[in-house]
Design a protein around this motif. Sequence first.
Motif, mmCIF file in Angstrom:
data_model
loop_
_atom_site.group_PDB
_atom_site.id
_atom_site.type_symbol
_atom_site.label_atom_id
_atom_site.label_comp_id
_atom_site.label_asym_id
_atom_site.label_seq_id
_atom_site.Cartn_x
_atom_site.Cartn_y
_atom_site.Cartn_z
ATOM 1 N N ASP A 95 -10.058 4.101 10.541
ATOM 2 C CA ASP A 95 -9.451 3.390 9.414
ATOM 3 C C ASP A 95 -8.193 4.114 8.942
ATOM 4 O O ASP A 95 -7.305 3.513 8.333
ATOM 5 N N ARG A 96 -8.109 5.409 9.239
ATOM 6 C CA ARG A 96 -6.923 6.193 8.864
ATOM 7 C C ARG A 96 -5.644 5.645 9.524
ATOM 8 O O ARG A 96 -4.542 5.901 9.024
ATOM 9 N N LEU A 97 -5.794 4.915 10.617
ATOM 10 C CA LEU A 97 -4.600 4.404 11.309
ATOM 11 C C LEU A 97 -3.771 3.520 10.384
ATOM 12 O O LEU A 97 -2.553 3.429 10.528
ATOM 13 N N LYS A 98 -4.430 2.883 9.438
ATOM 14 C CA LYS A 98 -3.728 2.001 8.506
ATOM 15 C C LYS A 98 -2.813 2.765 7.562
ATOM 16 O O LYS A 98 -1.982 2.164 6.873
ATOM 17 N N THR A 99 -2.957 4.092 7.510
ATOM 18 C CA THR A 99 -2.138 4.912 6.611
ATOM 19 C C THR A 99 -0.983 5.608 7.332
ATOM 20 O O THR A 99 -0.161 6.255 6.680
ATOM 21 N N VAL A 100 -0.927 5.496 8.664
ATOM 22 C CA VAL A 100 0.122 6.167 9.438
ATOM 23 C C VAL A 100 1.339 5.250 9.497
ATOM 24 O O VAL A 100 1.329 4.216 10.179
ATOM 25 N N LEU A 101 2.382 5.619 8.785
ATOM 26 C CA LEU A 101 3.580 4.775 8.724
ATOM 27 C C LEU A 101 4.504 5.036 9.901
ATOM 28 O O LEU A 101 4.700 6.172 10.325
ATOM 29 N N ARG A 102 5.051 3.965 10.416
ATOM 30 C CA ARG A 102 6.067 4.026 11.457
ATOM 31 C C ARG A 102 7.446 3.889 10.812
ATOM 32 O O ARG A 102 7.558 3.667 9.610
ATOM 33 N N GLN A 103 8.486 3.989 11.610
ATOM 34 C CA GLN A 103 9.848 3.871 11.088
ATOM 35 C C GLN A 103 10.306 2.418 11.010
ATOM 36 O O GLN A 103 11.183 2.085 10.209
ATOM 37 N N SER A 104 9.727 1.548 11.824
ATOM 38 C CA SER A 104 10.204 0.163 11.906
ATOM 39 C C SER A 104 9.922 -0.610 10.626
ATOM 40 O O SER A 104 8.782 -0.619 10.137
ATOM 41 N N PRO A 105 10.932 -1.278 10.073
ATOM 42 C CA PRO A 105 10.713 -2.117 8.891
ATOM 43 C C PRO A 105 10.115 -3.462 9.288
ATOM 44 O O PRO A 105 10.411 -4.003 10.353
ATOM 45 N N LEU A 106 9.244 -3.986 8.429
ATOM 46 C CA LEU A 106 8.668 -5.304 8.675
ATOM 47 C C LEU A 106 9.718 -6.395 8.518
ATOM 48 O O LEU A 106 10.739 -6.206 7.851
#
Length: 215
Positions: A34-45
């Motif tokens: 569930d932690r994966l939902k907290t890992v931010l990427r650089q790409s904007p939505l």
Amino acid sequence: MPEDHQPALIESFRQPAATPDRLRRQIEFIVEVDRLKTVLRQSPLLAADRRENDAEHSWHLALMVLVLAEYADEPVDVRKVLALVLLHDLIEIHAGDTPLYDEAGQLDQEEREKAAADKLFALLPAGQAEEFRALWDEFEARLTPEARFAKAMDRLQPLLLNFGNRGGTWQTPGVTDQVVLDRKSVIGDSSTALWEYAQALIRTGADNGWVPKAG
């Protein structure tokens, strides 16, 4: 980078005492990722003024596999490609996201990610742990048609976000249209049609000033 010293989420998720050991370990893994939902990427939505997270990225890749599998140059097992794209970024829970244009971060990326894979997949019961780790290794090695197509999706998805945002991470210092072409060329290892499409997007981006032209 995620804080790797944080206690496992399962410590606050007490399972019934009678839970069979195999199921208990599988649930521990499911809760932990569930932690994966907290890992931010650089790409904007495209749909909101924020960056996407790793879970959103992986979901988007899975959907792209279902929609675009017909463009793979070699026949692929779609179910296996889905497994590859859903598993490929789980290790970033411990290793963090390394942006495509982050030269410094890439110096120790392989070491960090292998250590993270060792730690994360070990939560699973024997047999399943080895299976999932083998799939992650297969994605990284890109020696099978499925792994090459999974990697193509991984490179194409942020390209679509950057194009739709009129730049996005293309605005990273030092990035030019040629740098983008070089980093995205693995798309062509799996799909001629999608690589031609990707190149057209990059050329259009450069012509509109969304990514600087080389030289």
